[in-house]
Design an enzyme around this catalytic site. Structure first.
Site, PDB file in Angstrom:
ATOM      1  N   HIS A  11       0.845  -1.208   0.000  1.00 33.86           N
ATOM      2  CA  HIS A  11       0.000   0.000   0.000  1.00 33.86           C
ATOM      3  C   HIS A  11       0.872   1.247   0.000  1.00 33.86           C
ATOM      4  O   HIS A  11       1.319   1.726   1.046  1.00 33.86           O
ATOM      5  CB  HIS A  11      -0.923  -0.028   1.226  1.00 33.86           C
ATOM      6  CG  HIS A  11      -1.947   1.073   1.238  1.00 33.86           C
ATOM      7  ND1 HIS A  11      -3.301   0.844   1.340  1.00 33.86           N
ATOM      8  CD2 HIS A  11      -1.808   2.417   1.145  1.00 33.86           C
ATOM      9  CE1 HIS A  11      -3.948   1.996   1.326  1.00 33.86           C
ATOM     10  NE2 HIS A  11      -3.075   2.971   1.222  1.00 33.86           N
ATOM     11  N   HIS A  13       0.950   4.990  -2.444  1.00 35.33           N
ATOM     12  CA  HIS A  13       0.485   5.785  -3.589  1.00 35.33           C
ATOM     13  C   HIS A  13       1.708   6.364  -4.293  1.00 35.33           C
ATOM     14  O   HIS A  13       2.556   6.998  -3.631  1.00 35.33           O
ATOM     15  CB  HIS A  13      -0.433   6.916  -3.111  1.00 35.33           C
ATOM     16  CG  HIS A  13      -1.636   6.440  -2.365  1.00 35.33           C
ATOM     17  ND1 HIS A  13      -2.883   6.342  -2.921  1.00 35.33           N
ATOM     18  CD2 HIS A  13      -1.756   5.977  -1.082  1.00 35.33           C
ATOM     19  CE1 HIS A  13      -3.733   5.868  -2.024  1.00 35.33           C
ATOM     20  NE2 HIS A  13      -3.078   5.623  -0.906  1.00 35.33           N
ATOM     21  N   HIS A 189      -9.798   1.401   0.254  1.00 29.57           N
ATOM     22  CA  HIS A 189      -9.536   2.170   1.481  1.00 29.57           C
ATOM     23  C   HIS A 189     -10.812   2.173   2.315  1.00 29.57           C
ATOM     24  O   HIS A 189     -11.884   2.527   1.800  1.00 29.57           O
ATOM     25  CB  HIS A 189      -9.188   3.617   1.158  1.00 29.57           C
ATOM     26  CG  HIS A 189      -7.792   3.833   0.666  1.00 29.57           C
ATOM     27  ND1 HIS A 189      -7.332   3.353  -0.531  1.00 29.57           N
ATOM     28  CD2 HIS A 189      -6.751   4.484   1.232  1.00 29.57           C
ATOM     29  CE1 HIS A 189      -6.069   3.717  -0.697  1.00 29.57           C
ATOM     30  NE2 HIS A 189      -5.686   4.390   0.352  1.00 29.57           N
ATOM     31  N   GLU A 192     -10.375   4.130   7.861  1.00 30.48           N
ATOM     32  CA  GLU A 192      -9.246   5.036   8.117  1.00 30.48           C
ATOM     33  C   GLU A 192      -9.796   6.289   8.785  1.00 30.48           C
ATOM     34  O   GLU A 192      -9.737   6.423   9.997  1.00 30.48           O
ATOM     35  CB  GLU A 192      -8.523   5.368   6.811  1.00 30.48           C
ATOM     36  CG  GLU A 192      -7.352   6.314   6.986  1.00 30.48           C
ATOM     37  CD  GLU A 192      -6.762   6.779   5.657  1.00 30.48           C
ATOM     38  OE1 GLU A 192      -7.462   6.730   4.623  1.00 30.48           O
ATOM     39  OE2 GLU A 192      -5.595   7.185   5.652  1.00 30.48           O
ATOM     40  N   ASP A 270       2.037   3.977   2.828  1.00 28.53           N
ATOM     41  CA  ASP A 270       0.936   4.807   2.318  1.00 28.53           C
ATOM     42  C   ASP A 270       1.437   5.992   1.466  1.00 28.53           C
ATOM     43  O   ASP A 270       1.389   5.921   0.239  1.00 28.53           O
ATOM     44  CB  ASP A 270       0.094   5.307   3.484  1.00 28.53           C
ATOM     45  CG  ASP A 270      -1.309   5.733   3.077  1.00 28.53           C
ATOM     46  OD1 ASP A 270      -1.997   6.323   3.908  1.00 28.53           O
ATOM     47  OD2 ASP A 270      -1.687   5.489   1.915  1.00 28.53           O
ATOM     48  N   ASP A 271       1.903   7.059   2.114  1.00 31.93           N
ATOM     49  CA  ASP A 271       2.426   8.237   1.397  1.00 31.93           C
ATOM     50  C   ASP A 271       3.647   8.726   2.160  1.00 31.93           C
ATOM     51  O   ASP A 271       3.583   9.738   2.868  1.00 31.93           O
ATOM     52  CB  ASP A 271       1.367   9.354   1.337  1.00 31.93           C
ATOM     53  CG  ASP A 271       0.053   8.891   0.754  1.00 31.93           C
ATOM     54  OD1 ASP A 271      -0.832   8.477   1.547  1.00 31.93           O
ATOM     55  OD2 ASP A 271      -0.092   8.908  -0.470  1.00 31.93           O
TER      56      ASP A 271
HETATM   57  N1  LIG Z   1      -4.231   7.570   3.145  1.00 34.45           N
HETATM   58  C1  LIG Z   1      -5.034   7.844   2.106  1.00 34.45           C
HETATM   59  N2  LIG Z   1      -6.358   7.654   2.248  1.00 34.45           N
HETATM   60  C2  LIG Z   1      -7.177   7.885   1.213  1.00 34.45           C
HETATM   61  N3  LIG Z   1      -6.760   8.336   0.018  1.00 34.45           N
HETATM   62  C3  LIG Z   1      -5.444   8.548  -0.143  1.00 34.45           C
HETATM   63  N4  LIG Z   1      -4.732   8.990  -1.208  1.00 34.45           N
HETATM   64  C4  LIG Z   1      -3.452   9.017  -0.852  1.00 34.45           C
HETATM   65  N5  LIG Z   1      -3.303   8.615   0.416  1.00 34.45           N
HETATM   66  C5  LIG Z   1      -4.540   8.315   0.881  1.00 34.45           C
HETATM   67 ZN   LIG Z   2      -3.690   4.974   1.012  1.00 32.28          ZN
END
Ligand SMILES: Nc1ncnc2[nH]cnc12
Ligand SMILES: [Zn+2]
Length: 322
Positions: A11, A13, A189, A192, A270-271
């Protein structure tokens, strides 16, 4: 230390992995002022909605096939440098369309980056096409149709990301039906920024193999048992959850409770630069903060390979490398 462990990430992006230093160079190249989104080497946001705005603005300085090849190669090289053997990247052909590059050129650039990185380190990578909830069901159906007809062996999954508080999962069933019928792996997703209900909705409406995050399922112990019984894999991103204040601190994060309840869990970033983390740090957190042993961490990595959206031959080869 977990530097000796093989790693896998399910996971992440792609635009969310853009190193600030590379984004600064891109902004200079295109003469774009992103001082509102990137200051002193760090991305600037303060809550989930402003994170998504910052993310979309940063994505705008990645515009050409070569930009995407470079971004993909850069991130996969970083992963390979910490002994990551497999990576799934969440990509948005819709974004390629929105910036005028076109979905095919966007995907072609990403695939070139995968090719370059694999030639250097052998790292395996696959792509998960995602729809963005906040662009509405029609756009998400478009993303699913693109993924379904792409005929690209590197595109093996479909996801729904973006503003989880917009609409209900049921609004996006058609997109997931298209992706499922095309043989794509399904993840979504949920759980969260929305509570346990969003995870139950995802299970009911989509029947995904995996869920992105899913961690707020912990609010409903019957749901936790349902996840364990189904074998649904959670793509847990602890650093992201703390950065977005899904939980106040790591002590209150449910990763260990979920694992001990029999839920299949994996570790991802994630990011990473947006959340001041990295896959390396997420593995370290698993050992140092959550107190998982090497065997427990390897078990989560094995789960990630078992749940990977890859062909069986590749899966077995990855398991043999673990
Ligand atoms: N953590 C996240 N939750 C939902 N959309 C996303 N797009 C990028 N990161 C995200
Ligand atoms: Zn994500």
């Amino acid at each position: 230390m977990t530097s000796h462990l093989k790693k896998v990430e399910l996971h992440c992006h792609l635009e969310g992995a853009a190193p600030p230093v590379l984004t600064e160079a891109q902004a200079r190249k295109y003469g774009v002022d992103i001082s509102g989104e990137l200051r002193d080497g760090a991305y600037v946001w303060h809550d989930f909605a402003s994170f998504l705005e910052c993310y979309d603005k940063v994505s705008e300085v990645y515009r050409t096939e070569e930009d995407y090849a470079l971004l993909t190669e850069t991130y996969l090289d970083e992963l390979a440098g910490i002994d990551t053997i497999y990576s799934e990247l969440i990509v948005s052909p819709d974004h390629g369309k929105r910036i005028g590059l076109g979905a095919d050129a966007y995907i072609s650039g990403v695939c070139e980056g995968i090719r370059r990185a694999k030639a250097k380190s052998g790292i395996e990578a696959r792509l998960i096409v995602t729809g963005e909830r906040h662009f509405g069901p029609e756009s998400v159906i478009g993303a699913a149709e693109y993924a379904a007809r792409a005929g690209n062996p590197l595109i093996t999954g479909f996801n729904l990301a973006g503003e989880e508080r917009m609409g209900r999962v049921a609004d996006y069933i058609r997109a997931f039906d298209i992706a499922r019928d095309a043989g794509l792996g399904l993840t979504i997703h949920a759980g969260e920024v929305c509570g346990a209900f969003s995870v139950a909705d995802a299970l009911d409406a989509v029947r995904p193999a995996r869920i992105g995050h899913g961690v707020r399922a912990i609010e409903d112990l019957d749901l936790v048992k349902r996840l364990a019984d189904l074998g649904t894999v959670l793509e847990v991103c602890p650093g992201s959850n703390i950065a977005l204040r899904v939980f106040p601190d790591f002590t209150s994060h449910p990763l260990r409770r979920l694992k001990e309840a029999g839920v299949r869990v994996t570790i991802s970033s994630d990011d990473p630069p947006f959340f001041h983390t990295s896959l390396e740090r997420e593995y370290e957190l698993a050992a140092v903060v959550f107190g998982f042993t090497d065997a427990e961490i390897n078990a989560m990595t094995r789960t990630a390979i078992e749940a990977a959206f890859v062909d069986e031959e590749t899966r077995q080869a990855l398991l043999a490398r673990l």
